[in-house]
Design a protein around this motif. Structure first.
Motif, mmCIF file in Angstrom:
data_model
loop_
_atom_site.group_PDB
_atom_site.id
_atom_site.type_symbol
_atom_site.label_atom_id
_atom_site.label_comp_id
_atom_site.label_asym_id
_atom_site.label_seq_id
_atom_site.Cartn_x
_atom_site.Cartn_y
_atom_site.Cartn_z
ATOM 1 N N LYS A 98 1.874 9.522 -5.516
ATOM 2 C CA LYS A 98 2.649 10.736 -5.283
ATOM 3 C C LYS A 98 3.412 11.184 -6.529
ATOM 4 N N VAL A 99 3.910 10.227 -7.300
ATOM 5 C CA VAL A 99 4.657 10.569 -8.515
ATOM 6 C C VAL A 99 3.783 11.357 -9.486
ATOM 7 N N TYR A 157 0.834 -1.201 0.000
ATOM 8 C CA TYR A 157 0.000 0.000 0.000
ATOM 9 C C TYR A 157 0.873 1.257 0.000
ATOM 10 N N ALA A 158 1.897 1.277 0.865
ATOM 11 C CA ALA A 158 2.785 2.439 0.949
ATOM 12 C C ALA A 158 3.601 2.603 -0.329
ATOM 13 N N TRP A 159 4.098 1.490 -0.869
ATOM 14 C CA TRP A 159 4.888 1.543 -2.107
ATOM 15 C C TRP A 159 4.058 2.092 -3.257
ATOM 16 N N ASN A 160 2.793 1.689 -3.317
ATOM 17 C CA ASN A 160 1.913 2.188 -4.370
ATOM 18 C C ASN A 160 1.671 3.686 -4.223
ATOM 19 N N LEU A 161 1.441 4.144 -2.993
ATOM 20 C CA LEU A 161 1.253 5.578 -2.772
ATOM 21 C C LEU A 161 2.491 6.366 -3.189
ATOM 22 N N ARG A 162 3.663 5.821 -2.853
ATOM 23 C CA ARG A 162 4.910 6.550 -3.131
ATOM 24 C C ARG A 162 5.264 6.554 -4.607
ATOM 25 N N CYS A 163 5.109 5.422 -5.270
ATOM 26 C CA CYS A 163 5.604 5.283 -6.643
ATOM 27 C C CYS A 163 4.530 5.500 -7.708
ATOM 28 N N PHE A 164 3.274 5.549 -7.323
ATOM 29 C CA PHE A 164 2.209 5.797 -8.290
ATOM 30 C C PHE A 164 1.458 7.090 -7.957
ATOM 31 N N ASP A 185 7.079 7.961 3.490
ATOM 32 C CA ASP A 185 8.078 9.024 3.625
ATOM 33 C C ASP A 185 9.499 8.562 3.287
ATOM 34 N N ILE A 186 9.810 7.294 3.559
ATOM 35 C CA ILE A 186 11.214 6.867 3.412
ATOM 36 C C ILE A 186 11.494 6.070 2.137
ATOM 37 N N LEU A 187 10.458 5.510 1.526
ATOM 38 C CA LEU A 187 10.697 4.747 0.294
ATOM 39 C C LEU A 187 11.126 5.690 -0.834
ATOM 40 N N PRO A 188 12.113 5.278 -1.617
ATOM 41 C CA PRO A 188 12.530 6.120 -2.748
ATOM 42 C C PRO A 188 11.495 6.068 -3.865
ATOM 43 N N PRO A 189 11.250 7.185 -4.538
ATOM 44 C CA PRO A 189 10.287 7.176 -5.647
ATOM 45 C C PRO A 189 10.863 6.460 -6.861
ATOM 46 N N TYR A 190 9.989 5.820 -7.609
ATOM 47 C CA TYR A 190 10.418 5.166 -8.843
ATOM 48 C C TYR A 190 9.372 5.459 -9.910
ATOM 49 N N ILE A 191 9.794 6.001 -11.030
ATOM 50 C CA ILE A 191 8.877 6.364 -12.110
ATOM 51 C C ILE A 191 8.825 5.230 -13.137
ATOM 52 N N PHE A 192 7.717 4.535 -13.188
ATOM 53 C CA PHE A 192 7.551 3.437 -14.131
ATOM 54 C C PHE A 192 7.224 3.959 -15.527
ATOM 55 N N THR A 193 6.454 5.021 -15.581
ATOM 56 C CA THR A 193 6.046 5.588 -16.857
ATOM 57 C C THR A 193 5.656 7.047 -16.650
ATOM 58 N N GLU A 194 5.733 7.827 -17.713
ATOM 59 C CA GLU A 194 5.310 9.226 -17.663
ATOM 60 C C GLU A 194 3.827 9.379 -18.000
ATOM 61 N N ASP A 195 3.200 8.289 -18.436
ATOM 62 C CA ASP A 195 1.793 8.326 -18.841
ATOM 63 C C ASP A 195 0.908 8.323 -17.596
ATOM 64 N N ILE A 196 0.271 9.445 -17.317
ATOM 65 C CA ILE A 196 -0.517 9.564 -16.096
ATOM 66 C C ILE A 196 -1.755 8.671 -16.123
ATOM 67 N N LEU A 197 -2.276 8.373 -17.315
ATOM 68 C CA LEU A 197 -3.427 7.483 -17.395
ATOM 69 C C LEU A 197 -3.047 6.069 -16.964
ATOM 70 N N LEU A 198 -1.895 5.580 -17.428
ATOM 71 C CA LEU A 198 -1.419 4.254 -17.013
ATOM 72 C C LEU A 198 -1.163 4.213 -15.511
ATOM 73 N N ILE A 199 -0.593 5.290 -14.998
ATOM 74 C CA ILE A 199 -0.347 5.361 -13.555
ATOM 75 C C ILE A 199 -1.666 5.316 -12.795
#
Length: 225
Positions: free
Chosen positions: A37-38, A28-35, A106-120
């Protein structure tokens, strides 16, 4: 399935339950951070409010306030309600989820899987729904207020929760642009569909009963369901 496991192996079930709670909290936290919040998306509930407060602080006051502060603060009163009216074990598991997921955001590093906001929006919503469904199935947690009003007051609070989410999106749209609000709706819709598909603990049924003992039947059904 889980109920039979709890009856046959109660000690193992408690360990198994705790492990699933930890894994689902991390997901849940990883999804919030990498999807979420990104892409500046807003999920529903207190997590969405916390992200909104973070964005307001950063955009208008130029200060970065940890997600943990907002999310824990917003959940203090509902946690008290859960402890007093719903149960100690329920509250303990829920507090573990809140604190662990908040700190990890707060502590997990962000990771951008794609720039497409619809896919995110789509895949982030799916992952979010899967994580929340896991918490519902194992721990029956995450919505203190709705469970409290349902069990204690006999009031369906989901419409009020939906209204709260609408207010969050309207504020976000007015402050940061309507595209963010609209993509957040897609995120929330995908999340909700996954939850409805996976979590079938409670299903609506209509009973038509003719009897001279309506009060007794009513209370029997109410206490059972």
């Amino acid at each position: 399935m889980f109920k039979s496991l709890e009856v046959k192996y109660p000690k193992f079930y408690q360990v198994f339950r705790f492990i699933i709670v930890i894994i689902a909290s991390v997901l849940y936290a990883w999804n919030l951070r990498c999807f979420a919040k990104v892409a500046d998306l807003l999920p529903g509930g207190f997590s969405g409010v916390s992200l909104l407060f973070q964005a307001i602080g950063l955009r208008f006051f130029y200060i970065s306030i940890p997600f943990t502060i907002f999310n824990v603060a917003l959940n203090i009163f509902p946690a008290y309600i859960a402890y007093r009216y719903i149960g100690k074990k329920f509250t303990i598991y829920s507090i573990v989820v809140i604190i662990l997921s908040s700190v990890l955001v707060d502590i997990l590093p962000p990771y951008i899987f794609t720039e497409d906001i619809l896919l995110i929006s789509v895949f982030g919503g799916i992952i979010n729904g899967f994580a929340i469904s896991s918490l519902y199935t194992i721990s029956n947690m995450y919505h203190f207020i709705s469970i409290y009003f349902s069990h204690v007051k006999g009031i369906d609070a989901w419409n009020y929760i939906l209204l709260g989410n609408v207010v969050i999106l309207l504020i976000a749209g007015g402050l940061f642009g309507w595209s963010i609000a609209l993509y957040s709706i897609i995120y929330q819709f995908c999340s909700t569909q996954v939850i409805q598909f996976m979590y079938k603990r409670y299903q609506k049924m209509t009973l038509f009963i003719i009897s001279d003992k309506s009060e007794e039947i009513y209370h029997a059904i109410k206490n059972t369901t």
